[in-house]
Design a protein around this motif. Structure first.
Motif, short mmCIF file in Angstrom:
data_model
loop_
_atom_site.label_atom_id
_atom_site.label_comp_id
_atom_site.label_asym_id
_atom_site.label_seq_id
_atom_site.Cartn_x
_atom_site.Cartn_y
_atom_site.Cartn_z
N LYS A 205 0.83 -1.20 0.00
CA LYS A 205 0.00 0.00 0.00
C LYS A 205 0.86 1.25 0.00
O LYS A 205 0.57 2.23 -0.71
N LEU A 206 1.92 1.21 0.80
CA LEU A 206 2.84 2.36 0.86
C LEU A 206 3.49 2.59 -0.50
O LEU A 206 3.70 3.74 -0.90
N GLU B 164 2.22 2.01 -3.44
CA GLU B 164 1.24 2.66 -4.31
C GLU B 164 1.16 4.16 -4.01
O GLU B 164 1.14 4.98 -4.93
N ASN B 165 1.13 4.48 -2.72
CA ASN B 165 1.07 5.89 -2.33
C ASN B 165 2.36 6.63 -2.70
O ASN B 165 2.33 7.80 -3.08
N LEU B 166 3.47 5.93 -2.59
CA LEU B 166 4.76 6.54 -2.91
C LEU B 166 4.82 6.92 -4.39
O LEU B 166 5.26 8.02 -4.74
N ARG C 104 2.34 7.58 -6.33
CA ARG C 104 1.43 8.72 -6.53
C ARG C 104 2.08 10.02 -6.08
O ARG C 104 2.02 11.03 -6.78
N ILE C 105 2.70 10.00 -4.92
CA ILE C 105 3.33 11.21 -4.37
C ILE C 105 4.49 11.67 -5.24
O ILE C 105 4.64 12.87 -5.53
N ASP D 8 4.06 13.77 -8.39
CA ASP D 8 3.71 15.18 -8.21
C ASP D 8 4.98 16.02 -8.31
O ASP D 8 5.85 15.98 -7.43
N LEU E 178 3.61 10.17 3.48
CA LEU E 178 3.19 8.77 3.37
C LEU E 178 2.48 8.27 4.62
O LEU E 178 1.91 7.19 4.62
N ASN E 179 2.59 9.07 5.69
CA ASN E 179 2.05 8.66 7.00
C ASN E 179 2.71 7.35 7.45
O ASN E 179 2.04 6.40 7.88
N THR F 83 9.52 4.03 5.11
CA THR F 83 9.60 4.79 3.86
C THR F 83 10.86 4.43 3.09
O THR F 83 10.83 4.24 1.87
#
Length: 339
Positions: A231-232, A234-236, A238-239, A242, A260-261, A267
């Motif tokens: 999950k991390l 996937e978020n990484l 996306r981030i 940017d 990433l919380n 991380t």
């Protein structure tokens, strides 16, 4: 034989004994990647066949045709063995398959021809042509192997260094046999160089427990659940897509972790596993990529302004990072790619 001859013979035999111990260790150890260890044992084995033949031929009155054939077949297997060994290190999901045996086909064909065709062994001109074909095949595989691990660039410098050292040793062994063929260079020199390669390998094994392994899980004991890391990751992605985040001059591992919380350790793990880069390597790579587009799309924009715009706090830091990645300065890059 004189004292020097006995010294070389003794050192070469010790090298052979050490290589046998190295093979046994590589085949039995649980450390490192198993396929890589097996391929390294095979590389040592075929080198041992070749070098043993050199020692016997140098210090005896003759050599049986069977030993001569096996030694030369081993010679033809050295290049493919090193190539497959390199592949097993570089490719994370490498597995040996039946199609890989094609690399050993020349050695098999050679053995058959050598045994069945007497004129290859008895005709000097044919023999030299045959032997030089073996040398050419060896060199081709060394070049292919070097191209393989050079693709790592700066992401795994220690692995590149260790593979390069082994490659240099193999190249030196090739030169010793090639020079013997064309200029009468001492035949035993290949065995001496091989012994040095074995000692180098043993030193690495003593220090690490395995030779070279890029697939060893760096975070095996991190305690981060695989579902969480997925999950991390996937978020990484996306981030990091940017541009405003990448070009933030205040971006740090701590700040990225907050986005990433996740903890900095988690991380770092996800970043490394998902991209193969460290935090600083990845940010530099993305920033320079953005800078390249700006240099070409905004040809009137000062380089210093671009440097600050992609997140660097000084022009010198930008120039250093840019040249390290692109091998030219920003101004040279803009000039060379101007249309």
């Amino acid at each position: 034989m004189n004292y020097w001859d006995y010294t070389i013979l003794f050192g070469s035999i010790i090298g052979i004994v050490n290589s046998l111990l190295l093979m046994i260790y590589s085949l039995s150890t649980s450390k490192g990647n198993r396929t890589t260890n097996y391929l390294f044992a095979f590389l040592v084995f075929v080198l041992t066949l070749r070098v043993s033949k050199s020692i016997i031929l140098t210090y005896s009155d003759g050599i049986h045709d069977f030993l001569l054939t096996i030694g030369l077949s081993g010679f033809m297997a050295i290049g493919p063995a090193y190539y497959l060994y390199t592949q097993s290190i570089i490719k994370r999901k490498f597995t040996l398959s039946s199609k890989d045996s094609i690399h050993l086909l020349p050695a098999i064909i050679f053995t058959f021809l050598w045994v069945k065709l007497d004129f290859i062994r008895t005709n000097g001109d044919v023999w030299h042509l045959f032997y030089r074909s073996i040398l050419l095949q060896y060199m081709i595989y060394i070049v292919l192997s070097v191209q393989t691990f050079n693709a790592l660039k700066d992401s795994h410098p220690k692995i590149r260094r260790d593979l390069s050292i082994i490659g240099w040793f193999l190249l030196a062994i090739w030169f010793s046999y090639a020079l013997n063929e064309v200029a009468g260079f001492p035949y035993i020199s290949g065995a001496i160089l091989y012994s040095l390669l074995i000692y180098f390998s043993i030193i690495i094994l003593i220090n690490k427990g395995f030779l070279i392994d890029m697939t060893a899980p760096k975070y095996a004991k991190s305690g981060v659940d695989e579902t969480v890391t997925s999950k991390l990751a996937e978020n990484l992605v996306r981030i990091l897509s940017d541009e405003s985040i990448i070009t933030d001059s205040q971006l740090s591992m701590k700040k990225l972790s907050k986005l990433l919380n996740a903890s900095p350790h988690a991380t770092s793990q996800v970043l490394n596993e998902a991209t193969g880069f460290t935090f600083f390597e990845l940010i530099a790579d993305r920033r320079i990529s953005i800078a390249c587009k700006k240099l070409l799309n905004n040809k009137e924009e000062p380089i210093a302004q671009i440097a600050y715009g992609v997140g660097y706090n000084s022009l010198s830091a930008f120039n250093t990072a840019f040249k390290k990645q692109m091998n030219v300065t920003p101004s040279q890059y803009r000039k060379e790619n101007a249309q």
